[in-house]
Scaffold this motif. Structure first.
Motif, PDB file in Angstrom:
ATOM      1  N   GLU A 120     -17.082  -2.359 -21.257  1.00  0.00           N
ATOM      2  CA  GLU A 120     -16.918  -1.466 -20.105  1.00  0.00           C
ATOM      3  C   GLU A 120     -15.712  -0.531 -20.243  1.00  0.00           C
ATOM      4  OE1 GLU A 120     -18.935  -1.085 -17.461  1.00  0.00           O
ATOM      5  OE2 GLU A 120     -20.339  -2.508 -18.359  1.00  0.00           O
ATOM      6  N   ALA A 159     -10.033   3.870 -17.129  1.00  0.00           N
ATOM      7  CA  ALA A 159     -10.374   2.474 -17.421  1.00  0.00           C
ATOM      8  C   ALA A 159      -9.121   1.619 -17.287  1.00  0.00           C
ATOM      9  CB  ALA A 159     -10.963   2.349 -18.820  1.00  0.00           C
ATOM     10  N   THR A 207     -18.441   5.904 -13.232  1.00  0.00           N
ATOM     11  CA  THR A 207     -17.134   5.258 -13.356  1.00  0.00           C
ATOM     12  C   THR A 207     -16.104   6.053 -12.568  1.00  0.00           C
ATOM     13  OG1 THR A 207     -16.247   6.506 -15.244  1.00  0.00           O
ATOM     14  CG2 THR A 207     -17.748   4.665 -15.755  1.00  0.00           C
ATOM     15  N   VAL A 256     -11.977  -1.689 -17.606  1.00  0.00           N
ATOM     16  CA  VAL A 256     -13.177  -1.310 -16.851  1.00  0.00           C
ATOM     17  C   VAL A 256     -12.911   0.026 -16.157  1.00  0.00           C
ATOM     18  CG1 VAL A 256     -14.713  -1.953 -14.948  1.00  0.00           C
ATOM     19  CG2 VAL A 256     -13.755  -3.734 -16.431  1.00  0.00           C
ATOM     20  N   GLY A 257     -13.919   0.896 -16.131  1.00  0.00           N
ATOM     21  CA  GLY A 257     -13.805   2.157 -15.391  1.00  0.00           C
ATOM     22  C   GLY A 257     -14.176   1.962 -13.933  1.00  0.00           C
ATOM     23  N   VAL A 262     -15.004   1.974 -10.103  1.00  0.00           N
ATOM     24  CA  VAL A 262     -15.474   3.157  -9.382  1.00  0.00           C
ATOM     25  C   VAL A 262     -15.439   2.910  -7.876  1.00  0.00           C
ATOM     26  CG1 VAL A 262     -17.907   2.437  -9.526  1.00  0.00           C
ATOM     27  CG2 VAL A 262     -17.350   4.867  -9.276  1.00  0.00           C
ATOM     28  N   SER A 276     -23.680  -0.849 -14.507  1.00  0.00           N
ATOM     29  CA  SER A 276     -23.386  -0.342 -15.848  1.00  0.00           C
ATOM     30  C   SER A 276     -23.572  -1.416 -16.909  1.00  0.00           C
ATOM     31  CB  SER A 276     -21.944   0.193 -15.907  1.00  0.00           C
ATOM     32  OG  SER A 276     -21.013  -0.844 -15.631  1.00  0.00           O
ATOM     33  N   ARG A 321     -14.745   2.522 -20.800  1.00  0.00           N
ATOM     34  CA  ARG A 321     -15.240   3.891 -20.887  1.00  0.00           C
ATOM     35  C   ARG A 321     -15.110   4.573 -19.539  1.00  0.00           C
ATOM     36  NH1 ARG A 321     -21.821   2.695 -20.841  1.00  0.00           N
ATOM     37  NH2 ARG A 321     -21.726   1.040 -19.270  1.00  0.00           N
ATOM     38  N   THR A 322     -15.156   5.884 -19.558  1.00  0.00           N
ATOM     39  CA  THR A 322     -15.295   6.677 -18.341  1.00  0.00           C
ATOM     40  C   THR A 322     -16.377   7.724 -18.589  1.00  0.00           C
ATOM     41  OG1 THR A 322     -13.546   8.230 -18.993  1.00  0.00           O
ATOM     42  CG2 THR A 322     -12.898   6.351 -17.618  1.00  0.00           C
ATOM     43  N   THR A 323     -16.997   8.179 -17.506  1.00  0.00           N
ATOM     44  CA  THR A 323     -18.030   9.206 -17.602  1.00  0.00           C
ATOM     45  C   THR A 323     -17.708  10.345 -16.636  1.00  0.00           C
ATOM     46  OG1 THR A 323     -19.462   8.346 -15.830  1.00  0.00           O
ATOM     47  CG2 THR A 323     -19.732   7.384 -18.046  1.00  0.00           C
ATOM     48  N   PRO A 331     -23.371   2.018 -11.620  1.00  0.00           N
ATOM     49  CA  PRO A 331     -21.915   2.078 -11.473  1.00  0.00           C
ATOM     50  C   PRO A 331     -21.227   0.937 -12.206  1.00  0.00           C
ATOM     51  CG  PRO A 331     -22.903   1.187  -9.497  1.00  0.00           C
ATOM     52  CD  PRO A 331     -24.038   1.632 -10.381  1.00  0.00           C
ATOM     53  N   SER A 332     -20.001   1.215 -12.614  1.00  0.00           N
ATOM     54  CA  SER A 332     -19.138   0.165 -13.106  1.00  0.00           C
ATOM     55  C   SER A 332     -18.730  -0.722 -11.928  1.00  0.00           C
ATOM     56  CB  SER A 332     -17.909   0.795 -13.772  1.00  0.00           C
ATOM     57  OG  SER A 332     -17.114  -0.184 -14.373  1.00  0.00           O
TER      58      SER A 332
END
Length: 296
Positions: A262, A206, A202, A173-174, A176, A113, A264-266, A141-142
């Motif tokens: 970083e 976060a 993610t 950080v999200g 994962v 990411s 964030r989330t998706t 990916p995070s």
């Protein structure tokens, strides 16, 4: 046609997916999911290590003599870049040319990411991939949740000293789960239509490294703390184990986290797999239980 002629005819061989790094964090999980789905898998690793349900093949990014055997009979490939190489495109792009010429039609690349298309390191491979293959995906990916439970410097320092050392400050950080990355990789490799896209992955939340330390303390019952280092201190610490340019890049990623890059989330994991991504507490409990079972 005689009965003898009919019975001597051999059935066509099902094309395989070559998984590079098949014994690693995401490669092993991707291989296991593909095998469970009934797919033919060529499990690539430097020593051609046995992998349940798969065909082990030798694969070393720095030894082109192994490329032909690795891609023979494969129509898709999961690409894990060489670890710690600041210029992976130098070895990856020649391989991808060979793979395409050998009949590979779909490629799924593991990136990060933190590294955009055309950026440093694997960002150059990301940029080239759509021009090489009609069907493709780049997984970005995070940071992995397994960094705190598996074979990683963070996990090592947690087990040895109860400390996580970063230059990330209070940045979030999200994180994962590697299982979620593998689940997305399998869909990208096997769905009738490839994503043909850049996919940022993610977890559901976060978290800062202070949050991670607190959750590890709660789950394990052992005190874990986050030690905040400066960029320079982190760079110099990493340079004891990896090349200076790579150490500077990694420390720079921590600095970017501190600046909010970083946070964030998706919805990518949910959108591609049909289920929500795993949360950090669930993953820690699962991973620690698995390690305890292996030790026992």
């Amino acid at each position: 046609m005689t009965a003898t002629a009919r019975t001597s005819r051999t059935a066509p061989i099902t094309p395989a997916t070559l998984v590079i790094g098949a014994t690693g964090t995401t490669g092993s999980r991707t291989t296991a999911h593909l095998v469970a789905a009934g797919r033919r898998v060529k499990a690539g690793s430097r020593r051609a290590a046995p992998v349940p349900g798969a065909e082990p093949v030798r694969f070393d990014w720095y030894d082109p003599t192994c490329f032909a055997d690795a891609v023979a009979g494969a129509d898709s490939v999961y690409l894990v870049p060489p670890v710690g190489d600041p210029d992976p495109a130098a070895v990856m792009l020649p391989f991808l040319d060979r793979a395409r010429a050998a009949g590979v039609r779909r490629a799924v690349l593991l990136s990060s990411s933190a590294i955009p298309e055309g950026g440093p390191a694997v960002g150059q491979v990301h940029q080239a991939l759509p021009g090489l293959f009609d069907a493709w995906a780049v997984l970005r990916p995070s940071w992995f949740m397994q960094n705190f439970t598996g074979a990683h410097a963070h996990a090592d320092s947690i087990r040895a000293d109860g400390v996580i050392r970063t230059a990330a400050g209070t940045g979030r950080v999200g994180f994962v789960d590697a299982e979620d990355i593998a689940a997305v990789a399998v869909r990208a490799l096997t769905d009738d239509r490839a994503p043909d896209a850049d996919l940022v992955l993610t977890g559901p939340q976060a978290l800062s490294h202070d949050d991670i330390a607190a959750l590890l303390t709660e789950v394990t019952g052992r005190q874990v703390v986050h030690q905040r280092l400066t960029y320079e201190a982190m760079r110099d610490r990493l340079a004891a184990a990896v090349p200076p340019a790579f150490a500077a890049m990694l420390a720079g990623m921590d600095r970017s986290i501190a600046e909010g890059a970083e946070d964030r989330t998706t919805d990518t994991v949910h959108r591609l797999t049909g289920r929500p991504p795993h949360d950090f507490r669930t993953v820690v409990v699962r991973e620690l239980a698995a390690r305890a079972a292996e030790t026992a």
